[in-house]
Design a protein around this motif. Structure first.
Motif, PDB file in Angstrom:
ATOM      1  N   ASP A   1      -4.327   2.197   7.008  1.00 58.65           N
ATOM      2  CA  ASP A   1      -3.887   3.011   8.146  1.00 58.65           C
ATOM      3  C   ASP A   1      -2.594   2.506   8.781  1.00 58.65           C
ATOM      4  OD1 ASP A   1      -6.131   4.691   7.856  1.00 58.65           O
ATOM      5  OD2 ASP A   1      -7.357   3.253   8.972  1.00 58.65           O
ATOM      6  N   ARG A   2      -1.670   2.047   7.943  1.00 61.10           N
ATOM      7  CA  ARG A   2      -0.356   1.564   8.366  1.00 61.10           C
ATOM      8  C   ARG A   2      -0.402   0.233   9.114  1.00 61.10           C
ATOM      9  NH1 ARG A   2       4.004   4.018   5.758  1.00 61.10           N
ATOM     10  NH2 ARG A   2       3.473   6.182   5.418  1.00 61.10           N
ATOM     11  N   PHE A   3      -1.509  -0.490   9.004  1.00 62.49           N
ATOM     12  CA  PHE A   3      -1.631  -1.814   9.601  1.00 62.49           C
ATOM     13  C   PHE A   3      -1.811  -2.851   8.505  1.00 62.49           C
ATOM     14  CE2 PHE A   3      -2.882   0.918  13.082  1.00 62.49           C
ATOM     15  CZ  PHE A   3      -2.329   0.304  14.192  1.00 62.49           C
ATOM     16  N   TYR A   4      -1.456  -4.092   8.806  1.00 58.06           N
ATOM     17  CA  TYR A   4      -1.638  -5.244   7.928  1.00 58.06           C
ATOM     18  C   TYR A   4      -2.630  -6.170   8.624  1.00 58.06           C
ATOM     19  CZ  TYR A   4       0.035 -10.114   7.076  1.00 58.06           C
ATOM     20  OH  TYR A   4       0.138 -11.461   6.885  1.00 58.06           O
ATOM     21  N   PHE A   5      -3.637  -6.604   7.878  1.00 55.33           N
ATOM     22  CA  PHE A   5      -4.706  -7.424   8.446  1.00 55.33           C
ATOM     23  C   PHE A   5      -4.829  -8.742   7.691  1.00 55.33           C
ATOM     24  CE2 PHE A   5      -5.818  -2.966   8.986  1.00 55.33           C
ATOM     25  CZ  PHE A   5      -6.134  -2.904  10.336  1.00 55.33           C
ATOM     26  N   TYR A   6      -5.286  -9.751   8.387  1.00 51.56           N
ATOM     27  CA  TYR A   6      -5.564 -11.043   7.768  1.00 51.56           C
ATOM     28  C   TYR A   6      -6.826 -11.600   8.400  1.00 51.56           C
ATOM     29  CZ  TYR A   6      -2.513 -11.905  11.772  1.00 51.56           C
ATOM     30  OH  TYR A   6      -1.920 -11.857  13.002  1.00 51.56           O
ATOM     31  N   ALA A   7      -7.581 -12.323   7.591  1.00 49.14           N
ATOM     32  CA  ALA A   7      -8.824 -12.931   8.071  1.00 49.14           C
ATOM     33  C   ALA A   7      -9.134 -14.120   7.183  1.00 49.14           C
ATOM     34  CB  ALA A   7      -9.971 -11.921   8.014  1.00 49.14           C
ATOM     35  N   GLY A   8     -10.043 -14.915   7.629  1.00 47.24           N
ATOM     36  CA  GLY A   8     -10.489 -16.059   6.856  1.00 47.24           C
ATOM     37  C   GLY A   8     -11.771 -16.581   7.473  1.00 47.24           C
ATOM     38  N   SER A   9     -12.403 -17.511   6.806  1.00 43.09           N
ATOM     39  CA  SER A   9     -13.603 -18.101   7.387  1.00 43.09           C
ATOM     40  C   SER A   9     -13.204 -19.410   8.053  1.00 43.09           C
ATOM     41  CB  SER A   9     -14.660 -18.332   6.314  1.00 43.09           C
ATOM     42  OG  SER A   9     -14.152 -19.186   5.321  1.00 43.09           O
TER      43      SER A   9
ATOM     44  N   ASP B   1       4.173   0.689   2.387  1.00 40.72           N
ATOM     45  CA  ASP B   1       4.110  -0.405   3.352  1.00 40.72           C
ATOM     46  C   ASP B   1       3.997  -1.688   2.564  1.00 40.72           C
ATOM     47  OD1 ASP B   1       4.076   1.387   5.459  1.00 40.72           O
ATOM     48  OD2 ASP B   1       2.209   0.632   6.326  1.00 40.72           O
ATOM     49  N   PHE B   2       4.866  -2.643   2.864  1.00 32.46           N
ATOM     50  CA  PHE B   2       4.799  -3.966   2.268  1.00 32.46           C
ATOM     51  C   PHE B   2       4.511  -4.968   3.373  1.00 32.46           C
ATOM     52  CE2 PHE B   2       7.557  -3.932  -1.849  1.00 32.46           C
ATOM     53  CZ  PHE B   2       6.881  -2.821  -2.318  1.00 32.46           C
ATOM     54  N   ALA B   3       3.515  -5.817   3.173  1.00 38.31           N
ATOM     55  CA  ALA B   3       3.301  -6.965   4.039  1.00 38.31           C
ATOM     56  C   ALA B   3       4.065  -8.117   3.388  1.00 38.31           C
ATOM     57  CB  ALA B   3       1.819  -7.292   4.163  1.00 38.31           C
ATOM     58  N   LEU B   4       5.013  -8.672   4.119  1.00 38.18           N
ATOM     59  CA  LEU B   4       5.848  -9.752   3.612  1.00 38.18           C
ATOM     60  C   LEU B   4       5.576 -11.024   4.400  1.00 38.18           C
ATOM     61  CD1 LEU B   4       9.250  -7.848   3.226  1.00 38.18           C
ATOM     62  CD2 LEU B   4       7.573  -8.356   1.450  1.00 38.18           C
TER      63      LEU B   4
ATOM     64  N   ARG C   1       0.848  -1.186   0.000  1.00 40.09           N
ATOM     65  CA  ARG C   1       0.000   0.000   0.000  1.00 40.09           C
ATOM     66  C   ARG C   1       0.885   1.238   0.000  1.00 40.09           C
ATOM     67  NH1 ARG C   1      -5.732   1.018   1.793  1.00 40.09           N
ATOM     68  NH2 ARG C   1      -5.800   3.264   1.885  1.00 40.09           N
ATOM     69  N   ARG C   2       0.493   2.206  -0.813  1.00 43.20           N
ATOM     70  CA  ARG C   2       1.204   3.487  -0.859  1.00 43.20           C
ATOM     71  C   ARG C   2       0.465   4.492   0.014  1.00 43.20           C
ATOM     72  NH1 ARG C   2       4.842   6.245  -4.663  1.00 43.20           N
ATOM     73  NH2 ARG C   2       4.892   8.328  -3.839  1.00 43.20           N
ATOM     74  N   TYR C   3       1.233   5.261   0.761  1.00 47.09           N
ATOM     75  CA  TYR C   3       0.676   6.323   1.606  1.00 47.09           C
ATOM     76  C   TYR C   3       1.192   7.661   1.106  1.00 47.09           C
ATOM     77  CZ  TYR C   3      -0.928   2.648   4.625  1.00 47.09           C
ATOM     78  OH  TYR C   3      -1.582   1.537   5.098  1.00 47.09           O
ATOM     79  N   ARG C   4       0.289   8.621   1.016  1.00 51.66           N
ATOM     80  CA  ARG C   4       0.657   9.947   0.522  1.00 51.66           C
ATOM     81  C   ARG C   4       0.382  11.054   1.532  1.00 51.66           C
ATOM     82  NH1 ARG C   4      -0.730   7.249  -4.273  1.00 51.66           N
ATOM     83  NH2 ARG C   4       0.572   7.770  -6.046  1.00 51.66           N
ATOM     84  N   TYR C   5      -0.552  10.833   2.458  1.00 60.01           N
ATOM     85  CA  TYR C   5      -1.042  11.956   3.249  1.00 60.01           C
ATOM     86  C   TYR C   5      -0.846  11.834   4.751  1.00 60.01           C
ATOM     87  CZ  TYR C   5      -3.148  12.738  -1.267  1.00 60.01           C
ATOM     88  OH  TYR C   5      -3.334  12.915  -2.614  1.00 60.01           O
ATOM     89  N   ASP C   6      -0.425  10.694   5.262  1.00 54.01           N
ATOM     90  CA  ASP C   6      -0.211  10.621   6.708  1.00 54.01           C
ATOM     91  C   ASP C   6       1.142  11.231   7.055  1.00 54.01           C
ATOM     92  OD1 ASP C   6       1.645   8.652   6.062  1.00 54.01           O
ATOM     93  OD2 ASP C   6       0.693   7.078   7.225  1.00 54.01           O
TER      94      ASP C   6
END
Length: 152
Positions: free
Chosen positions: A63-71, A40-43, A26-31
């Motif tokens: 918002d500078r966080f990395y999230f993961y989810a699943g069913s 930000d790269f999630a690796l 994700r690219r951030y321009r305004y924070d």
């Protein structure tokens, strides 16, 4: 990953498996941090780079966080997800590195070289890097000065 895998590297009779796979970016321009760390790269590495595991998860960044989810039940234990993936705030050392980061795509195997850093800026700005992979939440991301970035 074995020697037949096109991502494997070879040196004589040895094969080496690259470890980091780009999961999301994700690219951030305004924070406040965008001027110094626009990407930000999630690796992921280990089983967090395994396509079969990743197909059973939804990954995203905001918002500078990395999230993961699943069913249902996670495909691997939650602690393994925490310890084998990371959201990294990347500080490109040069324009060439910035362009390489911009071209990278999720799913690619990547290599970066640089330094973990803390950032000190104007008006008391301070951004601290994480130095462990056992943490989660605010403050758990790594701040990385990227001197070299290569997509494998």
């Amino acid at each position: 990953m074995g020697p037949e895998d096109p991502r494997a590297l070879a040196k004589g009779p040895y094969w080496l498996g690259p470890l980091a796979r780009l999961l999301s970016k994700r690219r951030y321009r305004y924070d406040r941090g965008a001027a110094i760390a626009p990407w930000d790269f999630a690796l992921g590495w280990g089983r967090m780079s395994d396509t079969a595991v990743l197909r059973r998860m939804r990954l995203w960044q905001a918002d500078r966080f990395y999230f993961y989810a699943g069913s249902g039940e996670p495909p691997i234990p939650l602690q393994e997800i925490v310890e084998s993936s990371a959201n990294m705030h990347l500080i490109p050392a040069t324009e060439a590195v910035e362009r390489a980061l911009a071209r990278a795509r999720p799913g690619q195997v990547v290599r970066l070289e640089g330094y973990l850093v803390n950032v000190y800026g104007p008006e008391g700005f301070f951004w601290r890097t994480s130095t462990t992979r056992k943490d989660t939440g605010a403050g758990a991301c790594e701040l990385v000065w990227v001197a070299r970035f290569v997509v494998r």
